[in-house]
Design an enzyme around this catalytic site. Structure first.
Site, PDB file in Angstrom:
ATOM      1  N   THR A 174      51.886  56.317  94.565  1.00 15.76           N
ATOM      2  CA  THR A 174      50.789  55.745  93.806  1.00 15.76           C
ATOM      3  C   THR A 174      51.089  54.395  93.315  1.00 15.76           C
ATOM      4  O   THR A 174      52.083  53.849  93.275  1.00 15.76           O
ATOM      5  CB  THR A 174      50.991  56.731  92.425  1.00 15.76           C
ATOM      6  OG1 THR A 174      50.777  58.097  92.864  1.00 15.76           O
ATOM      7  CG2 THR A 174      49.855  56.682  91.548  1.00 15.76           C
ATOM      8  N   GLY A 175      49.672  53.715  93.198  1.00 22.33           N
ATOM      9  CA  GLY A 175      49.874  52.411  92.779  1.00 22.33           C
ATOM     10  C   GLY A 175      49.036  51.498  93.489  1.00 22.33           C
ATOM     11  O   GLY A 175      48.385  51.753  94.489  1.00 22.33           O
ATOM     12  N   SER A 176      49.065  50.149  93.005  1.00 23.07           N
ATOM     13  CA  SER A 176      47.856  49.281  93.654  1.00 23.07           C
ATOM     14  C   SER A 176      48.760  48.983  95.070  1.00 23.07           C
ATOM     15  O   SER A 176      48.000  48.558  95.935  1.00 23.07           O
ATOM     16  CB  SER A 176      48.095  47.998  92.600  1.00 23.07           C
ATOM     17  OG  SER A 176      49.033  47.481  92.313  1.00 23.07           O
ATOM     18  N   LYS A 190      60.528  53.597  88.186  1.00 24.57           N
ATOM     19  CA  LYS A 190      59.234  53.881  88.746  1.00 24.57           C
ATOM     20  C   LYS A 190      58.225  54.510  87.563  1.00 24.57           C
ATOM     21  O   LYS A 190      59.175  54.881  86.588  1.00 24.57           O
ATOM     22  CB  LYS A 190      59.125  54.842  90.061  1.00 24.57           C
ATOM     23  CG  LYS A 190      59.784  54.134  91.347  1.00 24.57           C
ATOM     24  CD  LYS A 190      59.604  55.050  92.445  1.00 24.57           C
ATOM     25  CE  LYS A 190      58.342  55.462  92.661  1.00 24.57           C
ATOM     26  NZ  LYS A 190      57.173  54.751  92.650  1.00 24.57           N
ATOM     27  N   GLU A 194      56.435  61.749  92.230  1.00 22.03           N
ATOM     28  CA  GLU A 194      56.842  60.742  93.080  1.00 22.03           C
ATOM     29  C   GLU A 194      58.374  61.349  93.385  1.00 22.03           C
ATOM     30  O   GLU A 194      58.806  61.169  94.524  1.00 22.03           O
ATOM     31  CB  GLU A 194      56.933  59.291  92.382  1.00 22.03           C
ATOM     32  CG  GLU A 194      55.466  58.950  92.428  1.00 22.03           C
ATOM     33  CD  GLU A 194      55.247  57.622  91.605  1.00 22.03           C
ATOM     34  OE1 GLU A 194      54.260  57.047  91.683  1.00 22.03           O
ATOM     35  OE2 GLU A 194      56.055  57.381  90.811  1.00 22.03           O
ATOM     36  N   LYS A 250      59.410  42.284  91.882  1.00 23.97           N
ATOM     37  CA  LYS A 250      60.018  43.411  91.653  1.00 23.97           C
ATOM     38  C   LYS A 250      61.711  43.750  91.766  1.00 23.97           C
ATOM     39  O   LYS A 250      62.162  44.406  91.436  1.00 23.97           O
ATOM     40  CB  LYS A 250      59.380  44.557  92.543  1.00 23.97           C
ATOM     41  CG  LYS A 250      57.812  44.831  92.282  1.00 23.97           C
ATOM     42  CD  LYS A 250      57.342  45.160  90.940  1.00 23.97           C
ATOM     43  CE  LYS A 250      55.884  45.331  90.932  1.00 23.97           C
ATOM     44  NZ  LYS A 250      55.304  46.206  91.375  1.00 23.97           N
TER      45      LYS A 250
HETATM   46  C1  5RP Z   1      53.592  54.828  89.393  1.00 19.36           C
HETATM   47  C2  5RP Z   1      54.469  54.146  90.209  1.00 19.36           C
HETATM   48  C3  5RP Z   1      54.125  52.652  91.039  1.00 19.36           C
HETATM   49  O1  5RP Z   1      54.991  52.853  92.269  1.00 19.36           O
HETATM   50  C4  5RP Z   1      54.488  51.442  90.372  1.00 19.36           C
HETATM   51  O2  5RP Z   1      54.108  51.233  89.051  1.00 19.36           O
HETATM   52  C5  5RP Z   1      54.281  50.257  91.217  1.00 19.36           C
HETATM   53  O3  5RP Z   1      52.865  49.982  90.949  1.00 19.36           O
HETATM   54  P1  5RP Z   1      52.096  48.886  91.682  1.00 19.36           P
HETATM   55  O4  5RP Z   1      52.312  49.014  93.178  1.00 19.36           O
HETATM   56  O5  5RP Z   1      50.554  48.831  90.986  1.00 19.36           O
HETATM   57  O6  5RP Z   1      52.667  47.618  91.217  1.00 19.36           O
HETATM   58  O7  5RP Z   1      55.835  54.177  90.081  1.00 19.36           O
HETATM   59  O8  5RP Z   1      53.974  55.896  89.002  1.00 19.36           O
END
Ligand code: 5RP
Length: 219
Positions: A27-29, A93, A102, A120
């Site tokens: 999940t996420g961008s 996460k 997840e 990151k």
């Molecule tokens: C969601 C997560 C995502 O992997 C984490 O927040 C990273 O998000 P992004 O790819 O938008 O930077 O753990 O629960």
């Protein structure tokens, strides 16, 4: 190169670890870029197990079948983003609040490929507020226990997880021993999941950088 372009670069690089069968999708961008890239190669896989309702919607919208984990068995690979990773590929996460599903999908997968932009990667986990999913009636109790551990929990007000629970974001924790802190927080009554992924870290971290994808871990 901006952060989003680095996320897309890492996501596209992860495609080479998709070998067929059923895969796990996070999940996420960054994962959104992965889903978009995967859609171009969807014939390669039978389908995906999704870690959130949001990703399920995106996968289905791109014609990728979404399967129930109970029906899928062990997954060949899980691709997901992270809020932070150290050099050992232990992660924080849950910024998107999907940490429990997840962690389940990561645990059910033979290989965990984490995708992120280079910002990151950190020396010590904890600059990013640590998400903790809690059963609603336990919110205050868990918050007091987290204060006892040295953290400053903040309730993510107005947010409900896909499992109907709440999130506390814990600030001011320097996580020098991720495995033991993961166990300790998971043992607090009322905690569903803590967003430390150290007992089952990533196997591979693909970082988008201005010089091209950088890969850490076991290939
Ligand atoms: C969601 C997560 C995502 O992997 C984490 O927040 C990273 O998000 P992004 O790819 O938008 O930077 O753990 O629960």
């Amino acid at each position: 190169m901006n952060q989003d372009a680095m996320k897309r670069q890492a996501a596209e690089a992860a495609l080479s670890y998709v070998e067929g069968g059923v895969i796990g999708v996070g999940t996420g961008s960054t994962v959104n870029h992965f889903i978009d890239a995967l859609a171009e190669h969807k014939g390669r896989i039978e389908g995906a197990v999704s870690s959130s309702e949001t990703s399920t919607e995106r996968l289905q919208g791109r014609g990728i079948p979404v399967l129930d984990l109970n029906a899928a068995g062990e997954l060949s690979v899980y691709v997901d983003g992270a809020d932070e990773s150290n050099e050992q590929l232990e992660l924080i996460k849950g910024g998107g609040g999907a940490l429990t599903r997840e962690k389940i999908v990561a645990a059910a997968s033979r290989r965990f490929v984490c995708i992120a932009d280079e910002s990151k990667l950190v020396q010590v986990l904890g600059r990013f507020p640590l998400p903790v999913e809690v059963i609603p009636m336990a919110r205050s109790h868990v918050a007091r226990e987290l204060v006892r551990l040295g953290g400053t929990p903040v309730w993510r007000e107005g947010f409900v997880t896909d499992n109907g629970n709440l999130i506390l974001d814990v600030r001011n924790l320097e996580i020098n021993h991720p495995v033991s802190l993961e166990q300790e927080i998971n043992n607090i009554a009322g905690v569903v999941t803590v967003g430390i992924f150290a007992q089952r870290p990533a196997d591979l971290l693909i970082l988008g950088t201005p010089d091209g994808p950088r890969t850490l871990g076991r290939t």
